[in-house]
Enzyme design. Structure first.
Site, PDB file in Angstrom:
ATOM      1  CD  GLU A  74       1.799  -2.659 -15.692  1.00 61.83           C
ATOM      2  OE1 GLU A  74       2.260  -3.104 -16.765  1.00 61.83           O
ATOM      3  OE2 GLU A  74       2.488  -2.523 -14.667  1.00 61.83           O
ATOM      4  CE  LYS A  77      -2.078  -0.077  -4.159  1.00 62.04           C
ATOM      5  NZ  LYS A  77      -1.578   1.015  -5.028  1.00 62.04           N
ATOM      6  CB  VAL A  93      -0.935   0.032   1.236  1.00 64.53           C
ATOM      7  CG1 VAL A  93      -1.827   1.273   1.187  1.00 64.53           C
ATOM      8  CG2 VAL A  93      -1.783  -1.228   1.314  1.00 64.53           C
TER       9      VAL A  93
END
Length: 425
Positions: free
Chosen positions: A186, A201, A128
């Protein structure tokens, strides 16, 4: 001669490669801090031929790493959920320590991993906020506190996209393309922009702060795909910034836990966190208000957190069992109930694109009033035969907004589906 601890790395991508590089280049300094020499004994990757430039043995079989008695700490950096979970189970069965940056695996299997570790070292600081030590802060530094709540920006890619949209006055797709060009996103950015990554997270932090065990499917998770440049500009004009925000609010025995885009007043510290930075703002009954921010992604940034866990484990290498509970609780009593979506209370930003006709605004406000929704602020802009109407509502339950928008959307003067963004005040 100084004692040595061998490290095995599963995955030598951006983060894994940075971990190996830092251990090699800063070995002397790390030894001074850890009290033991740290070295990478071996690594496991899918295609070893691509990594011939590393000096340690590399194979494609994780059993090579598990059977190596010199490997005392396994660092899992491969991504995914079930495959790394199976590896984690084998690591603990072999009585080795585990360090991971895998927030998805933790979101789905945190409780399983706690039970499997059974006194073995288990670190996940890198899961995180990258280089921001929020795991240590919640688990160790603030143990005296009862947390009234926290809110944070936990995904650097989505934060970059939203920041770029407003900064360059560009649309969502253009900002996302720029993030991909710079390596912040990505080729498949789905988990970043749909809220999945940040939602994972949020659940990790909620377990640290409150001891709750919640799966991603059990909370509200929304992404930023539907945020338009017009929303960014209107929000800015009205004195707000739009951010993808993870929220936890404790009210008695009920925990309001959700992740979604939100309008934040410009005097909110989070509204000024831009680019790929992450941040968290929290309130504890002892510490009062605390705000921390830093870079949340990148090879060396995340590797910094991985190595922090490695050094912490090395310092306590002679303690058996390992004295630190992974999530800060020796006993878990899931006393808090997660607030249902329909009971969430919030003010709302509503955007309607309508035919520019007499009485349309009155019809909208009348429909809202029918469901107990009052309007705080109105902004209207016309262009040709269309009008964009922006409404800021007072605080109301989610179910009321949902019903009102369903009714309004049936009106023949509505040209597109209404846009709804919650306001976090």
């Amino acid at each position: 001669m100084m004692e040595r601890i061998g490290i095995g790395i599963v995955g030598l991508g951006t983060v894994g490669g940075s971990v190996a590089k830092i251990i090699e280049e800063h070995g002397k300094r790390l030894a001074q801090r850890a009290g033991v020499e740290l070295y990478v004994k071996r690594a496991v990757v899918r295609n070893p031929s691509k990594y011939h430039h590393f000096s340690f043995p590399i194979s494609c079989d994780v059993e090579d790493l598990l059977k190596d008695d010199d490997v005392e700490i396994v660092v899992e950096l491969m991504g995914g959920v079930e495959t790394p979970f199976e590896i984690a189970k084998k690591v603990f069965k072999c009585k080795k320590a585990l360090v991971t940056a895998n927030k998805a695996m933790l979101a789905y299997h945190a409780q399983d991993l706690i039970e499997l570790s059974k006194g073995l070292p288990f670190g996940f600081e890198a899961s995180v906020c990258g280089g921001v030590p929020i795991i240590e802060i919640l688990r160790d530094s603030l143990v005296a506190n009862d947390f009234g709540g926290f809110e944070g920006i936990f995904n650097g890619t989505s934060n970059f996209v939203l920041s770029k949209m407003l900064e360059d006055r560009c649309d969502f797709s253009q900002a996302l393309h720029k993030a991909q060009e710079l390596g912040y996103a990505e080729a498949d950015p789905s988990l970043d922009i749909n809220g999945g990554d940040a939602g994972h997270k949020l659940l990790i932090l909620a377990k640290l702060a409150y001891g709750v065990c919640v799966k991603p499917e059990e909370i509200l998770v929304e992404g930023i795909e539907q945020i338009g440049l017009e929303d960014m500009c209107f929000a800015d004009e009205l004195g707000y910034a739009i951010k993808l925000v993870g929220i936890a609010k404790k009210d008695g025995e009920v925990l309001d836990l959700r992740l979604h885009p939100a309008l934040l007043h410009k005097d909110n510290d989070l509204s000024n966190v831009n680019g790929v930075k992450n941040a968290i703002s929290l309130h504890g009954d002892c510490v009062k208000d605390l705000f921390v921010s830093g870079f949340g992604a990148g090879g060396e940034v995340t590797a910094s957190a991985v190595i922090a866990d490695i050094v912490h484990i090395a310092r306590l290498r002679n303690a058996s069992p390992y004295p630190c509970p992974p999530f800060g609780f020796f006993e878990y009593q899931n006393l808090l109930k997660i607030k249902p979506l329909e009971e969430i209370q919030s003010a709302y930003y509503l955007r309607f694109i309508v035919r520019d006709e007499y009485g349309v605004l009155a019809n909208i406000t009348s429909s809202l009033a029918h469901f107990g929704i009052s309007v705080k602020q109105i902004l209207q802009k016309s262009s040709h035969s269309e009008a964009t109407i922006i409404l800021i509502t007072h605080c109301v339950q989610e179910k009321n907004i949902t019903l009102a928008l369903q009714e309004i959307q049936k009106m023949d003067w509505i040209l597109t589906s209404p846009c709804k963004i919650r306001i976090n005040e």
